[in-house]
Design an enzyme around this catalytic site. Sequence first.
Site, PDB file in Angstrom:
ATOM      1  N   ASP A 133     118.517  45.863  20.058  1.00  0.00           N
ATOM      2  CA  ASP A 133     118.072  45.000  20.408  1.00  0.00           C
ATOM      3  C   ASP A 133     117.674  43.945  19.782  1.00  0.00           C
ATOM      4  OD1 ASP A 133     116.431  44.263  23.190  1.00  0.00           O
ATOM      5  OD2 ASP A 133     115.694  46.175  23.032  1.00  0.00           O
ATOM      6  N   ASP A 172     115.025  41.733  31.162  1.00  0.00           N
ATOM      7  CA  ASP A 172     115.296  42.550  31.649  1.00  0.00           C
ATOM      8  C   ASP A 172     115.426  42.881  33.206  1.00  0.00           C
ATOM      9  OD1 ASP A 172     115.325  43.706  29.293  1.00  0.00           O
ATOM     10  OD2 ASP A 172     113.334  44.965  29.549  1.00  0.00           O
TER      11      ASP A 172
HETATM   12  C1  GLA Z   1     114.612  45.207  25.592  1.00  0.00           C
HETATM   13  C2  GLA Z   1     115.465  45.797  26.584  1.00  0.00           C
HETATM   14  C3  GLA Z   1     115.043  46.848  26.977  1.00  0.00           C
HETATM   15  C4  GLA Z   1     114.736  48.181  26.987  1.00  0.00           C
HETATM   16  C5  GLA Z   1     113.732  47.553  26.016  1.00  0.00           C
HETATM   17  C6  GLA Z   1     113.025  49.178  25.342  1.00  0.00           C
HETATM   18  O1  GLA Z   1     113.101  44.970  27.011  1.00  0.00           O
HETATM   19  O2  GLA Z   1     115.915  44.846  26.449  1.00  0.00           O
HETATM   20  O3  GLA Z   1     116.755  47.535  28.388  1.00  0.00           O
HETATM   21  O4  GLA Z   1     115.928  48.811  25.599  1.00  0.00           O
HETATM   22  O5  GLA Z   1     113.581  46.664  24.832  1.00  0.00           O
HETATM   23  O6  GLA Z   1     112.050  48.867  24.503  1.00  0.00           O
END
Ligand code: GLA
Length: 403
Positions: free
Chosen positions: A164, A219
Amino acid sequence: MRAALLLLLLWVAGATTALGQTTDPNRIPPHLDPARTANGLALTPPMGWNSWNRFACNIDEATVRAVAEAMVTSGMRDAGYACVVVDDCWQGPRDARGFITADPERFPSGMRALADYVHSPGLKFGLYSDAGRTTCAGRPGSQGHEFQDAMTYAEWGVDYLKYDWCATGTRDAEEAYALMADALRATGRDIVFSICEWGQNRPWLWAEKIGNLWRTTGDIADRWDGIDRWMHGVLVIVDRNEPLWPYAGRGHWNDPDMLEVGNGGMTVSEYRAHFSLWAMMAAPLIAGNDIANMDESTREILTNREVIAVDQDRLGVQGRRVWRDGGREVWVKPLAGGERAVLLFNRGEEPAEIEATWEMLGLPESLRLRVRDLWRHRDLPPARGRVSARVPAHDVVMLRLAP
Ligand code: GLA
């Protein structure tokens, strides 16, 4: 003797550089490094399950074990979902020597034991980390510990790393991801590398030999349309991911984020459309629901082998939209052997007649093709020049055309 020692020292210095320490000012930037090759993994889009969409931070080893068991009993494993990935919040503190540990309350048996458990029925095991000081949920990130973490993952038996982009400050994305890619490669273990910087640094332009998949958006939300801060509805993601089709290919895929099928926020039609669009876009199929407690309509969507076969086609070409009129769309994905997957997609609020002509699909008008309905699991009469269907609101008809 002295000359030999000097040679040895020079050799060691050279080897250190080859391992990819970014502190070396003479190091060739990753995108110019002729020695970097793709890792040879994920020649079709990765398939599996990830904890985040359904469980977020409420994850522990009992839940992961239950999911792993259900992957087998529900038929998910046999349909191709190979990897069980634990997303954010599995981490405990780093130990005195800087090695990452598992959260002792949520994962008291440790990650090695969990990996063994997931591996035993033939599944693969994945973990999540972050290129910054902390993860998005505030757990320790991998910055400054890349080689140490990669080594730890390899020892635990990790087969997949989602990486990430929170708390990265002024870090350069290409450098940061290339460094972790090198660290994973240096372990000698096959580890699929999932880049998750949300498309902010246009990874499709530089990540082909660094990662196997890269997120293209923020997301996903369990909703059909719209944006709420960081959370994006299915239609929003589709429209951002579709134009990137030229950048996808075997071993390196656009990732429009994990599936929401079965999480309760959309209708069965919408989940069918969501799943079909992901398959047309050769997207990674990472289920994000509670596999141990899913209902039959969810299971039917996720394990539709004819739709999965479109996603997993060995040609590895991402499908695209070739026609649209209001809420009516026609999509095509070229498949191996000269076949085509065709999606008649109705975004609208009313049922609609949608027609795909051979001209839209780039086929000669006079060609007679066999037609298979991939959701009804039925052969339709062969067609010449065009094929059409009435498509319910927020739904699809997905066809496979074959010579
Ligand atoms: C980000 C990513 C998500 C998830 C969260 C976890 O938002 O894009 O897919 O992994 O972090 O904290």
